[in-house]
Write a protein that holds these residues in place. Structure first.
Motif, PDB file in Angstrom:
ATOM      1  N   TYR A  27       0.816  -1.211   0.000  1.00 36.41           N
ATOM      2  CA  TYR A  27       0.000   0.000   0.000  1.00 36.41           C
ATOM      3  C   TYR A  27       0.857   1.271   0.000  1.00 36.41           C
ATOM      4  O   TYR A  27       0.401   2.333  -0.420  1.00 36.41           O
ATOM      5  CB  TYR A  27      -0.921   0.038   1.226  1.00 36.41           C
ATOM      6  N   PHE A  28       2.094   1.174   0.513  1.00 38.72           N
ATOM      7  CA  PHE A  28       2.934   2.356   0.660  1.00 38.72           C
ATOM      8  C   PHE A  28       3.995   2.465  -0.442  1.00 38.72           C
ATOM      9  O   PHE A  28       4.835   3.360  -0.395  1.00 38.72           O
ATOM     10  CB  PHE A  28       3.627   2.357   2.025  1.00 38.72           C
ATOM     11  N   THR A  29       3.971   1.550  -1.390  1.00 35.98           N
ATOM     12  CA  THR A  29       4.971   1.555  -2.451  1.00 35.98           C
ATOM     13  C   THR A  29       4.586   2.546  -3.542  1.00 35.98           C
ATOM     14  O   THR A  29       3.486   2.465  -4.098  1.00 35.98           O
ATOM     15  CB  THR A  29       5.136   0.153  -3.057  1.00 35.98           C
ATOM     16  N   ALA A  30       5.477   3.471  -3.818  1.00 36.03           N
ATOM     17  CA  ALA A  30       5.209   4.483  -4.841  1.00 36.03           C
ATOM     18  C   ALA A  30       5.522   3.924  -6.228  1.00 36.03           C
ATOM     19  O   ALA A  30       6.156   2.881  -6.368  1.00 36.03           O
ATOM     20  CB  ALA A  30       6.048   5.723  -4.570  1.00 36.03           C
ATOM     21  N   GLY A  31       5.080   4.655  -7.259  1.00 31.27           N
ATOM     22  CA  GLY A  31       5.426   4.260  -8.619  1.00 31.27           C
ATOM     23  C   GLY A  31       4.279   4.213  -9.605  1.00 31.27           C
ATOM     24  O   GLY A  31       4.471   3.806 -10.753  1.00 31.27           O
ATOM     25  N   PRO A  37       2.899  12.835  -8.858  1.00 24.67           N
ATOM     26  CA  PRO A  37       3.801  12.459  -7.754  1.00 24.67           C
ATOM     27  C   PRO A  37       3.795  13.480  -6.626  1.00 24.67           C
ATOM     28  O   PRO A  37       3.572  14.675  -6.848  1.00 24.67           O
ATOM     29  CB  PRO A  37       5.171  12.407  -8.437  1.00 24.67           C
ATOM     30  N   TYR A  38       4.052  12.994  -5.431  1.00 24.68           N
ATOM     31  CA  TYR A  38       4.223  13.842  -4.249  1.00 24.68           C
ATOM     32  C   TYR A  38       5.278  13.163  -3.386  1.00 24.68           C
ATOM     33  O   TYR A  38       5.216  11.949  -3.162  1.00 24.68           O
ATOM     34  CB  TYR A  38       2.911  13.977  -3.476  1.00 24.68           C
ATOM     35  N   THR A  39       6.248  13.947  -2.893  1.00 22.57           N
ATOM     36  CA  THR A  39       7.389  13.338  -2.204  1.00 22.57           C
ATOM     37  C   THR A  39       7.624  13.935  -0.832  1.00 22.57           C
ATOM     38  O   THR A  39       7.669  15.157  -0.676  1.00 22.57           O
ATOM     39  CB  THR A  39       8.683  13.523  -3.035  1.00 22.57           C
ATOM     40  N   ILE A  40       7.779  13.055   0.138  1.00 25.33           N
ATOM     41  CA  ILE A  40       8.310  13.428   1.452  1.00 25.33           C
ATOM     42  C   ILE A  40       9.457  12.471   1.746  1.00 25.33           C
ATOM     43  O   ILE A  40       9.283  11.253   1.684  1.00 25.33           O
ATOM     44  CB  ILE A  40       7.255  13.304   2.563  1.00 25.33           C
ATOM     45  N   VAL A  41      10.620  13.030   2.001  1.00 26.18           N
ATOM     46  CA  VAL A  41      11.764  12.208   2.390  1.00 26.18           C
ATOM     47  C   VAL A  41      11.951  12.357   3.883  1.00 26.18           C
ATOM     48  O   VAL A  41      12.078  13.466   4.394  1.00 26.18           O
ATOM     49  CB  VAL A  41      13.037  12.615   1.634  1.00 26.18           C
ATOM     50  N   ASP A 468      13.527   7.717 -10.619  1.00 27.93           N
ATOM     51  CA  ASP A 468      13.008   8.298  -9.375  1.00 27.93           C
ATOM     52  C   ASP A 468      13.425   9.753  -9.235  1.00 27.93           C
ATOM     53  O   ASP A 468      12.639  10.606  -8.804  1.00 27.93           O
ATOM     54  CB  ASP A 468      13.511   7.498  -8.163  1.00 27.93           C
ATOM     55  N   TYR A 469      14.667  10.058  -9.596  1.00 24.64           N
ATOM     56  CA  TYR A 469      15.131  11.446  -9.498  1.00 24.64           C
ATOM     57  C   TYR A 469      14.331  12.341 -10.435  1.00 24.64           C
ATOM     58  O   TYR A 469      13.895  13.438 -10.056  1.00 24.64           O
ATOM     59  CB  TYR A 469      16.619  11.520  -9.821  1.00 24.64           C
ATOM     60  N   ALA A 470      14.092  11.859 -11.643  1.00 30.19           N
ATOM     61  CA  ALA A 470      13.339  12.650 -12.618  1.00 30.19           C
ATOM     62  C   ALA A 470      11.890  12.841 -12.184  1.00 30.19           C
ATOM     63  O   ALA A 470      11.290  13.889 -12.418  1.00 30.19           O
ATOM     64  CB  ALA A 470      13.393  11.978 -13.989  1.00 30.19           C
ATOM     65  N   ARG A 471      11.330  11.836 -11.502  1.00 27.68           N
ATOM     66  CA  ARG A 471       9.905  11.881 -11.158  1.00 27.68           C
ATOM     67  C   ARG A 471       9.631  12.576  -9.829  1.00 27.68           C
ATOM     68  O   ARG A 471       8.652  13.323  -9.698  1.00 27.68           O
ATOM     69  CB  ARG A 471       9.350  10.452 -11.110  1.00 27.68           C
ATOM     70  N   TYR A 472      10.445  12.327  -8.821  1.00 29.14           N
ATOM     71  CA  TYR A 472      10.113  12.754  -7.459  1.00 29.14           C
ATOM     72  C   TYR A 472      10.914  13.946  -6.940  1.00 29.14           C
ATOM     73  O   TYR A 472      10.718  14.356  -5.794  1.00 29.14           O
ATOM     74  CB  TYR A 472      10.266  11.577  -6.500  1.00 29.14           C
ATOM     75  N   TYR A 473      11.820  14.475  -7.756  1.00 29.32           N
ATOM     76  CA  TYR A 473      12.614  15.614  -7.302  1.00 29.32           C
ATOM     77  C   TYR A 473      12.218  16.856  -8.081  1.00 29.32           C
ATOM     78  O   TYR A 473      11.993  16.777  -9.287  1.00 29.32           O
ATOM     79  CB  TYR A 473      14.110  15.341  -7.471  1.00 29.32           C
ATOM     80  N   PRO A 474      12.130  18.017  -7.433  1.00 33.26           N
ATOM     81  CA  PRO A 474      12.382  18.252  -6.005  1.00 33.26           C
ATOM     82  C   PRO A 474      11.264  17.698  -5.126  1.00 33.26           C
ATOM     83  O   PRO A 474      10.144  17.500  -5.584  1.00 33.26           O
ATOM     84  CB  PRO A 474      12.451  19.773  -5.910  1.00 33.26           C
ATOM     85  N   ASN A 475      11.604  17.473  -3.864  1.00 31.36           N
ATOM     86  CA  ASN A 475      10.615  16.987  -2.905  1.00 31.36           C
ATOM     87  C   ASN A 475       9.538  18.052  -2.723  1.00 31.36           C
ATOM     88  O   ASN A 475       9.755  19.231  -2.962  1.00 31.36           O
ATOM     89  CB  ASN A 475      11.264  16.709  -1.552  1.00 31.36           C
TER      90      ASN A 475
END
Length: 870
Positions: A27-31, A37-41, A468-475
């Protein structure tokens, strides 16, 4: 439906095994590339031990955002990871070795690092378990560590790039030295506190004339590193001494007397000892005049061979012994007790020693300026919540100094610099030398914050241009405490700007510190620390999470008060019991498709319209990270409007012979509970999942549900009228208690609005008054009437039906005092020109309406008091 809810809420049964199922189901796996997309690191906890209560707050806020965005339909990446924490972890491993009777020097660097990696594996497992207990919805398939292979490559790339650009250099500087950890520290790893100390006044004799003068110092032990005495050339007391020599009372050496306008004529004695290797200002003087910079201490804080018989003695022991020797020689003038601001290590808390050392530095001015320039661009700036921390962030960057990044440790990213064994030539590269036998690598490692500064983008695969860098950055959002804005947020900002040409994240949500119930900072010495795992064992994680998010606004400190955690526990019990009521009153086999809102009662329409308002308010405040406002509104709505009022009002419809009315009430109950469970899910993931599985639902888990939307085409409900009716019922119950009347005692009432107009009630409302308050509404009433204020109006009751007129006077006077206070408060707000100028127009109008209502209610109360002669 999976099962009925247990008779009693048991948090351990609810939480047991649930988290692992969520993770296994993915349930928590992104992709999901069909979604935005929305990112929290996650700010990486270090591997020195267990998570503390501050981490729990941090994680809860992050997870609330993550679950909310996932429910909104985003491809949510909540990326986990851990930090190697160089100084702290090495200290823990050293302590473990010491318990075994050995030190790292006994086993050597390679074996020590093996033991450090064992420590990391052990405590990483502990932290993952704690993440699970906290309910963090993390994508474990992307977990990172600041010393994994990919991170090592990123760190080397950054170091070498900055070195080649001339932004990293190696040089001799006065640095903050931690004698206990035996390493350099950056300025922000040092804190200052007022400590008791002494000022020592010594007699210095001029060699050429025999004349004496006084020099004062707080650190006599550093006199062995003195190279001169400095006076101001404009000071008449010392002008003639410049060019002569004075005898150092510590060792008898002759020191030149030089003139420099750095010395303040008005401060102290006017003559200053100069110790270039142990004071940054003295170092600057030595640089100007080409003076030597002898070091008189060892890295462990003991004196070295320069100190003669004091060689090997602790710096403070040396201080005392040297002062006694100078006293015996007749050169001690006096000692004054003082309180002075002393630097301490943020890691070991020992007193910092300013120390001349060859270290690696980052040239910070150009990097900081780049960030400051982009802070002026609304599309590129980092937004702080609360906004006031933006100025804190910018002021630090405006006054930044070069950053000492080398640490004298073994655990960490070893500096990628090698020195030729024969020539001493330096080789700085991302790759090891081709002929390693001819080179010696720099022994130092990098400051932990150097690698942590790369966290927002290195975790996503940078410097490679990964998917992942192309999709989720910047956070999108970073959540962290105000105490590490300088340590971490600023460093992420300039590294990201320099290397990715972008901000590392759009928003930074700042929270405060958790203090004890008395407002004190939690510490081992006070014994007031809180282990969140203990709280979870007692009350459950949902109670802890709800407490952590509803008791402080962004940027503010919070007090840990056990009674408030217990209040959150009681709220969950309320929800649990309300859910049992709903489940028991649904027809067997009812599904979401069976919902029918075509025959709503006034109470049904009221609660559903209230739900629409709540959804609107929650959406607005969630986007502003005002989770306390969200939590408190949900608490009030669920406890008061839904549980205390609507459930009670629904009982009449549920027992109705009319199938349509009964179906509408069941449908309303289901819609309400279904929406409440999803609205609460970001705050209380476990209990909401348990309830979700017992009511009609169409998803495998509440984790993958959709965020509630406002219900369309609802019949209009007189919300103000229903709120007034509820207030009437509540006030009648209070009146009966105050007058010692039985709950079923019958009363007659008349209702007026704030303008004094008679308020009519319809048949349904009259029935509610009769059923819930044993009260009959009347259009008119004769005789002496007692008055009570209610929401949006007042009620009138024949005095003959009440037993205690004096009690009425007491209540009315109390209400008069309350309303007068509200009038003063509201008038004060509206007389504040700043409020009128800055507050939204709607808020100003709302406050004006409140003042008008209070004034009208106050007039009714005063009129009644005059009538009864009070």
């Amino acid at each position: 439906m999976e099962k009925n809810l247990a008779q009693k809420y048991d948090h351990k049964a609810v939480e047991e095994g649930r988290y692992d199922k969520w993770v296994e189901k993915g349930y928590f796996t992104a992709g999901d590339k069909t979604k935005q997309p929305y990112t929290i690191v996650i700010p990486p906890p270090n591997v020195t031990g267990i998570l503390h209560i501050g981490h729990a707050w941090d994680n809860t806020l992050q997870d609330i955002i993550s679950r909310y965005k996932r429910l909104q339909g985003y491809d949510m990446l909540y990326l986990p990871g851990m930090d190697h924490a160089g100084i702290a972890t090495q200290a823990r491993v050293d302590a473990r070795l010491k318990s075994e009777g050995i030190s790292r020097y006994d086993i050597g660097r390679e074996k020590f690092l093996e033991r450090a990696w064992q420590w990391k594996a052990e405590y990483a497992a502990v932290i993952r378990k704690q993440w699970g207990k906290l309910g963090n919805s993390l994508d474990y398939s992307r977990e990172r560590f600041t010393m994994d292979e990919g991170f090592n490559q990123a760190v080397r790339h950054v170091f070498v790039s900055l070195y080649n650009e001339g932004l990293i250099y190696r040089g001799w500087r006065i640095i903050n030295w931690d004698p206990e950890a035996r390493t350099a520290l950056s300025n922000i790893e040092v804190y200052y506190q007022d400590d008791p100390g002494k000022m020592y006044y010594f007699n210095y004799r001029v060699v050429e004339t025999g004349k004496c003068f006084t020099v004062a110092t707080t650190r006599p032990e550093t006199m062995f590193g003195d190279v001169c005495v400095v006076v101001n050339p404009n000071d008449d007391r010392f002008r003639d001494m410049i060019g002569l020599h004075a005898v150092n009372p510590a060792n008898g050496e002759e020191l030149p007397i030089i003139g420099d306008d750095y010395v303040d004529v008005e401060f102290g004695t006017g003559a200053m000892k100069c110790t270039p290797a142990h004071d940054p200002n003295d170092f600057a003087i030595a640089e100007r005049y080409g003076l030597e910079k002898p070091i008189c201490m060892n890295p462990d804080g003991t004196m070295n061979e320069l100190c003669g018989k004091y060689n090997g003695m602790d710096r403070y022991e040396c201080r005392d012994a040297l002062v006694e020797e100078i006293r015996a020689a007749g050169n001690l003038i006096k000692i004054e007790d003082i309180t002075h601001n002393v630097a301490h290590s943020e890691r070991t808390h020992c007193v910092i020693e300013p120390y001349l050392s060859q270290q690696w530095f980052v040239k910070m001015k150009p990097l900081a300026q780049d960030v400051l320039d982009h802070q002026k661009d609304p599309e590129q700036k980092i937004n702080f919540y609360p906004e006031r921390f933006s100025r804190t962030f910018e002021q630090w960057l405006e006054n930044i100094e070069d950053w000492c990044i080398s640490r004298q440790l073994w655990w960490g990213h070893r500096i990628p610099a090698w020195y030729n064994k024969e020539t001493g030539e330096a080789y700085v590269s991302e790759t090891d030398p081709a002929d390693p036998e001819n080179w010696i690598q720099d022994e130092d490692v990098l400051d932990t914050w150097f690698s942590s500064a790369l966290w927002p983008f290195a975790t996503l695969g940078w410097p490679e241009n990964t998917d992942d860098y192309a999709r989720y950055y910047p956070n999108d959002t970073m959540v962290t405490g105000y105490d590490i804005i300088f340590f971490w947020v600023a460093r992420m900002a300039f590294q990201a700007r320099h290397f990715t040409k972008d901000r590392p994240f759009r928003d930074v949500l700042i929270h405060g510190l958790i203090r004890d119930a008395k407002g004190r900072k939690m510490s081992k010495s006070l014994g007031n620390g809180i282990d969140p795992m203990d709280v979870i064992d007692q009350y459950g994680v949902d109670s802890l999470r709800f407490f952590l998010t509803t008791n402080s606004t962004p940027g503010q400190d919070m007090r840990y008060i056990p009674e408030k955690v217990e209040a959150a526990w009681n709220f969950i019990n309320k929800i649990w019991n309300a859910s049992r009521f709903v489940i028991m009153n649904l027809d067997e086999g009812m599904t979401l498709d069976d919902i029918d809102l075509s025959s709503l009662s006034a109470a049904d329409a009221w609660i559903l319209n209230k739900l629409n308002l709540v959804i609107s308010h929650v959406n607005e405040n969630m986007e502003k990270y005002e989770f306390a406002l969200v939590g408190n509104e949900l608490y009030s709505f669920i406890w008061d409007d839904f549980c205390s009022w609507y459930i009670e009002m629904s009982k009449a419809s549920l027992s109705s012979d009319d199938a349509g009315i009964r179906k509408a009430a069941q449908s309303t109950l289901l819609v309400m509970l279904h929406s409440i469970v999803i609205l609460l899910h970001p705050f209380m993931p476990f209990v909401t999942e348990e309830i979700y599985q017992t009511i009609p639902h169409d998803k495998e888990s509440v984790c993958i549900e959709s965020w509630p939307k406002q219900i369309e085409n609802l019949p209009q409900s007189d919300l103000a009228g229903m709120d007034r009716l509820i207030s009437v019922i509540s006030r009648i119950r209070e009146v009966k208690v105050a007058n010692d009347l039985k709950p079923n005692a019958h009363l007659d009432i008349m209702i007026r609005d704030l303008d004094g107009n008679i308020v009519p009630v319809n048949e349904n409302q009259a029935a509610m008054l009769e059923k819930m308050a044993k009260t009959t509404w009347n259009e008119t009433l004769e005789g002496d009437l007692a008055v009570q204020t209610v929401v949006n109006g007042s009620i009138y009751i024949p005095s003959s039906q009440l037993l205690d007129v004096e009690e009425e006077k007491k209540k009315l006077n109390a209400e008069k005092a309350r309303l007068e206070n509200e009038v003063r408060r509201s008038s004060g707000i509206l007389s504040n020109k700043g409020f009128i100028a800055k507050a939204p127009a709607a808020k100003v109008e709302l406050e004006k309406k409140k003042l008008e209502d209070y004034q009208k209610q106050l007039a009714v109360v005063i009129e009644r008091l005059n009538t009864i002669g009070a």
